[in-house]
Design an enzyme around this catalytic site. Structure first.
Site, short mmCIF file in Angstrom:
data_model
loop_
_atom_site.label_atom_id
_atom_site.label_comp_id
_atom_site.label_asym_id
_atom_site.label_seq_id
_atom_site.Cartn_x
_atom_site.Cartn_y
_atom_site.Cartn_z
N LYS A 125 0.83 -1.29 -0.05
CA LYS A 125 0.10 0.13 0.14
C LYS A 125 0.69 1.29 0.09
CE LYS A 125 -2.09 -1.11 3.74
NZ LYS A 125 -1.19 -2.45 4.11
N THR A 126 2.00 1.28 0.79
CA THR A 126 2.57 2.55 0.82
C THR A 126 3.35 2.62 -0.34
OG1 THR A 126 2.84 2.14 3.40
CG2 THR A 126 4.51 3.73 2.35
N ASP A 147 -1.99 7.73 3.72
CA ASP A 147 -1.52 6.37 4.06
C ASP A 147 -2.12 6.15 5.56
OD1 ASP A 147 -0.20 3.81 4.18
OD2 ASP A 147 1.86 4.61 4.28
N GLU A 148 -2.47 4.76 5.84
CA GLU A 148 -2.55 4.54 7.32
C GLU A 148 -4.16 5.17 7.31
OE1 GLU A 148 -1.11 2.07 9.02
OE2 GLU A 148 0.94 2.43 8.48
N GLN A 199 -5.55 -3.21 10.89
CA GLN A 199 -4.44 -2.43 11.99
C GLN A 199 -4.99 -1.00 12.32
OE1 GLN A 199 -0.44 -2.38 9.87
NE2 GLN A 199 -1.70 -3.26 8.03
N ARG A 209 5.41 -6.91 10.94
CA ARG A 209 6.62 -6.06 10.74
C ARG A 209 7.63 -7.03 10.29
NH1 ARG A 209 4.14 -2.40 9.09
NH2 ARG A 209 2.49 -3.91 9.66
#
Ligand code: ATP
Ligand code: MG
Length: 720
Positions: free
Chosen positions: A34-35, A223-224, A254, A605
Site C-alpha cells: 500500500k505504501t 496512508d494508514e 491495523q 513487521r
C-alpha cells in the site's frame, strides 16, 4: 525510468498507481504494498504526468512513517529539486496555519504548547480565580484538559460549552476553558488539538482560503487511512471533494487508534462520501515469509469484528516463528541479546536488521541494559532512554542522597517534595553555606527546626531519608528503601494525582530492576563496595557513549510506533498478561480486539525471522503480580511456531528443593501466614496476603505501596 517504476509493480498495484481521475481507495493487508503504491504514485505523477512536486500532498500519522515515505520517494527520484509535501496530519496543519496566520489572529511564529505547559496554565488559573473551589483544587488539571479537548473537538467555544453545563463544577471548568483560551492568545500560542481544529475552522469559515488550498494540491494521498478520525477526514474532504484527486490506503485490521477517535467506518464507507470512488484490493504480500504470514493471519482471525481478506505470498516458507518462554525479564533480554549476536555471527545479519517491539515503553529498560552490556549499538524510537527519564533520575537521586549524599542529589530530592519550590531550595542552600556545612549535613545532622523555619513542608525530608537508610539496613533491600522514600515523601501520590501512569510504570520497572540487583548483589563481586553505591556505579556505566551517528543499530520501539515499518528480524517481547493486553484494556471485547490488532501490526513487521517472548514466573511491579503468559499466547496456533522452553534457570530445581528441605526454618515460616491473612507491616501498613508460596508472599497493601513481594520471615510483619 518510468518503465522500471511500473515494472516493479503487480497488475493491481499498477492499476492503483495509474488511476488518477477518480477518488481511489485501497484496502489491503499488511505488507501488500500500500505504501509502495503511494510512493510509486508520487513518482509516477511527477515523472510521467509532469505534475509539479509541490502540487502533491501525502499524509500519514507518525513522523517516522513520514520520513520513511520521503526516503522511498527519494530513492525513486534521486535528482528531484523540489520535494513533494509528505508529512503528518499535525505538521501539515501547522504549515497551513503559519501561512494563514493573519486569519487566525496569530503571529507566523506562534508556539505550540505541550501537555506540561497546559497543566501549568490550568494550575495558575485555578490558583488565581478558583482558589475557593475545593473540587477544582484536587489535582483536576488533566481531567480539565481532557474536557477542554472534547469541547474543542466538538467545535464548541467556551460560551457554548457553558450552555451545556449544569453542575457548579462543570460550569467552573467551562469558565476555566475561557480563561485558558485567553491565556493562550496572550502567549500567542496554540495547543496540539488546536492545530487540526483551527485548520478546520479556517477552511470552514473562509471559502476563499479554502479554494486556495484546494487549488494548491493536484493530488492528495493518505496512508494508514484506517486510523483517520472525523476531523481529519473533514480536512481531507475540504481539499479534495469534487476534484477526484484523492488516494487513500489502509488496513482495517491495523486500526490501533480508536481511543483517539479513529473510525474504521470512514474507510469502509468511503463510497458514501465519494460515490464515484474506485476500490482496489491488493492480495499479494511481499514483505514476509509464508510462515510469518500464516501465523499473523491465523491470529487476527480471533477478532470477531472483521472481514476476512485473502492474501498470499510467493516468498518462501522461511523459518518457523519462535515462541520463547523466559524465566525473568533479565532472562528475556539476555535471550534477545544472545540471539542477535548469534544471527549476526552465523547468518550475516547486521545490527540494523533487528527490531525489538514492546507494548509499553517501560518494558524497554532490561533491553537497554543488556544491549549495552553486550556492546550492541541501539536506538530508541519515539521514546527516551530509561535512565534519561525524569522520574528515573529523580528516583536515583534518593538513592544517591542516602549513600553518597552529594549536594546535587539532595537538591533534586528537595525538588521532588510536593510544595517545595526553587525559592525554598535556595534558602536551604544559603543556610548551609552560611553555617559552613554541606547540604547533606544540614538536613541529616542539624536540628530539624532550622528547616522548619524555612518551610513547614521541609522537615519530612529528614525523617524520610533517615528512615530510608534504616529500612535499607533492616531489609537489605534497595528496592524497599526507595519504595518507602518515594511513597513517604509524597512523590508517588503526586504522580498518581496527576495521572502520570506511564511514569508510574517506569518507577515500577525500576523497582523490578532494584529487586533483581538486591538478589544478585554479592559484595565479593563489587570489591566490598556498599550495595547502593555499587548499584549506582553500575547504573552510571550505562551512560553509553555509543556513537549517535552510527546508523547500524538495533532499533527498540513500541508496537504503535512500528506501524508501517518493517525489518528483517523482529522480536516481540513481553507478551504477558496485564502487559499486552495491558491491565486497563483487559475489560471489554472492543478493547481486546484493538489490542489484538496491535499485536497483528507487530507480527506483520517481520520479513524473515520472528521471535515472540514472554516471561513466566517472575514477580513484576509493572503488572503488580507474577508474570504470566498473555492470553494472546494461547491464541497463536501451536503448529505455526517452534516453542522454545525455558532457559535453564540458574538455580536448578534440584538445588532449590535440596535447600528447601534442609531448612526447617523455612518450613515453619511458610506455615506462619496463608492466603487471605490480614497483616500489619511496620513500614508499609496494613495489607492482605494474596499469595503464599514456601515463605514467599505477595501482599496487597492498602497504602500507596500496592502489591509487594514480602518474605514471611520479615521481622516487620505481624498477623492481625
Ligand atoms: P503496512 O500495512 O504494514 O503498512 P504496506 O501494505 O504499506 O504494509 P509496503 O510497506 O508498501 O506494504 O510494502 C511491503 C514490502 O513489500 C516493502 O518492502 C515493499 O518494497 C515490498 N513490495 C511491495 N510491492 C512490491 C512489488 N510489487 N514487488 C516487490 N516488492 C514489493
Ligand atoms: Mg504501509
Amino acid at each position: 525510468m518510468i518503465e522500471n517504476l511500473l515494472d516493479e509493480l503487480n497488475e493491481k498495484q499498477k492499476l492503483a498507481v495509474t488511476t488518477i481521475n477518480n477518488p481511489l481507495r485501497i484496502i489491503a493487508g499488511a505488507g501488500s504494498g500500500k505504501t509502495k503504491v503511494i510512493t510509486s504514485k508520487i513518482a509516477y505523477l511527477i515523472l510521467e504526468k509532469q505534475v509539479a512536486p509541490w502540487k502533491i500532498l501525502a499524509v500519514t500519522f507518525t513522523n517516522k512513517a513520514a520520513n520513511e515515505m520521503k526516503e522511498r520517494v527519494k530513492k525513486l527520484i534521486p535528482d528531484m529539486n523540489y520535494a513533494p509535501q509528505i508529512s503528518t496530519f499535525h505538521a501539515w496543519c501547522s504549515r497551513v496555519l503559519r501561512e494563514e496566520n493573519e486569519n487566525i489572529d496569530l503571529p507566523k511564529n506562534f508556539l505550540i504548547i505541550d501537555q506540561y505547559d497546559q497543566i501549568l496554565i490550568i494550575k495558575s488559573i485555578i490558583k488565581e480565580f478558583f482558589s475557593e473551589n475545593i473540587n477544582l483544587r484536587k489535582n483536576m488539571e488533566r481531567k480539565i484538559i481532557y474536557r477542554i479537548a472534547n469541547w474543542k473537538n466538538d467545535l464548541l467555544e467556551p460560551y457554548e460549552a457553558m450552555d451545556e453545563c449544569y453542575s457548579t463544577t462543570e460550569r467552573a471548568i467551562a469558565e476555566i476553558y475561557g480563561k485558558y483560551q485567553e491565556h493562550l492568545k496572550e502567549m500567542k500560542s496554540i495547543d496540539f488539538n488546536d492545530l487540526q481544529i483551527l485548520t478546520y475552522k479556517l477552511f470552514n469559515n473562509h471559502p476563499v482560503i479554502l479554494q486556495k488550498w484546494k487549488d494548491r494540491y493536484d493530488y492528495v494521498m493518505v496512508d494508514e487511512f484506517q486510523d483517520t478520525n472525523d476531523l481529519q477526514f473533514d480536512l481531507i474532504k475540504f481539499i479534495t471533494q469534487n476534484k477526484n484527486n484523492l488516494t487513500v490506503v489502509g488496513d482495517p485490521d491495523q486500526t490501533i487508534y480508536s481511543w483517539r477517535g479513529a473510525k474504521v467506518d470512514i474507510i469502509l464507507n468511503f463510497n458514501k462520501t465519494f460515490p464515484n470512488g474506485v476500490s482496489i484490493t491488493l492480495d499479494q504480500n511481499y514483505r514476509s515469509t509464508q510462515n510469518i504470514l500464516d501465523l499473523s493471519n491465523d491470529f487476527i482471525n480471533n477478532n470477531k469484528n472483521r472481514e476476512a481478506k485473502e492474501i498470499f505470498t510467493k516468498n518462501g516458507n522461511g523459518e518457523l516463528p519462535v515462541l520463547k518462554e523466559c524465566t525473568s525479564k533479565q532472562n528475556e533480554a539476555e535471550f534477545v541479546a544472545q540471539k542477535i549476536k548469534q544471527l549476526i555471527k552465523d547468518e550475516g545479519y547486521n545490527f540494523q536488521d533487528f527490531y525489538i517491539l514492546y507494548r509499553m515503553n517501560a518494558w524497554s529498560q532490561e533491553f537497554e541494559k543488556e544491549l549495552y552490556n553486550n556492546r550492541i549499538p541501539f536506538q530508541l524510537i519515539g521514546g527516551m532512554r530509561f535512565r534519561d527519564r525524569k522520574v528515573i533520575k529523580d528516583a536515583n537521586a534518593f538513592l544517591r542522597a542516602i549513600s553518597t549524599g552529594d549536594t546535587a542529589s539532595i537538591e533534586r530530592v528537595l525538588k521532588s517534595i510536593p510544595k517545595i519550590g526553587d525559592v525554598t531550595i535556595e534558602k536551604v542552600k544559603s543556610l548551609a553555606e552560611s553555617m559552613g556545612i554541606s547540604l547533606n549535613d544540614l538536613i541529616l545532622k542539624e536540628d530539624v527546626a532550622l528547616l522548619e523555619n524555612i518551610s513547614k513542608h521541609l522537615p519530612i525530608i529528614k525523617s524520610t531519608l533517615i528512615k530510608g537508610i534504616e529500612i535499607f539496613k533492616q531489609e537489605n533491600s534497595i528496592r524497599a528503601s526507595l519504595q518507602y522514600m518515594l511513597v513517604e515523601i509524597g512523590y508517588i501520590k503526586k504522580l498518581k494525582d496527576t495521572n502520570k501512569n506511564e511514569d508510574i510504570d517506569y518507577i515500577d520497572a525500576l523497582y523490578d530492576q532494584l529487586e533483581n540487583f538486591d538478589k544478585i548483589y554479592d559484595p565479593k563481586d563489587y570489591e566490598n563496595t556498599d550495595k547502593i553505591v555499587s548499584y549506582l556505579q553500575e547504573e552510571s556505566l550505562l551512560n553509553s557513549e555509543i556513537d549517535e551517528l552510527e546508523v547500524n543499530k538495533v532499533t527498540l520501539l513500541t508496537v504503535h510506533s512500528a506501524k508501517g515499518l518493517e525489518n528483517k528480524v523482529v522480536f516481540i517481547v513481553g507478551l504477558n498478561q496485564d502487559i499486552f493486553p495491558g491491565r486497563l484494556s483487559s475489560n471489554s471485547q472492543k478493547e481486546i480486539e484493538e489490542e489484538r490488532r496491535a499485536l497483528y501490526v507487530a507480527l506483520t513487521r517481520a520479513k524473515e525471522r520472528l521471535f515472540i517472548t514472554y516471561v513466566k514466573g517472575d514477580f513484576s511491579f509493572i503488572s503488580q503480580s507474577e508474570l504470566l503468559p498473555s492470553k494472546f499466547v494461547r491464541e497463536l496456533d501451536e503448529d505455526m511456531y517452534t516453542f522454545e522452553g525455558k532457559f535453564q534457570n540458574k538455580l536448578n530445581p534440584f538445588i532449590k528443593s535440596k535447600n528447601y528441605n534442609s531448612s526447617n526454618l523455612n518450613d515453619s515460616v511458610a506455615s506462619k501466614f496463608s492466603k487471605g491473612d490480614i497483616i500489619e507491616h511496620m513500614i508499609f501498613g496494613d495489607g492482605v496476603v494474596i499469595e503464599e508460596n514456601q515463605g514467599k508472599m505477595k501482599v496487597a497493601f492498602s497504602s500507596d505501596f500496592g502489591i509487594m513481594p514480602i518474605s514471611a520471615s520479615d521481622a516487620a510483619i505481624t498477623k492481625k
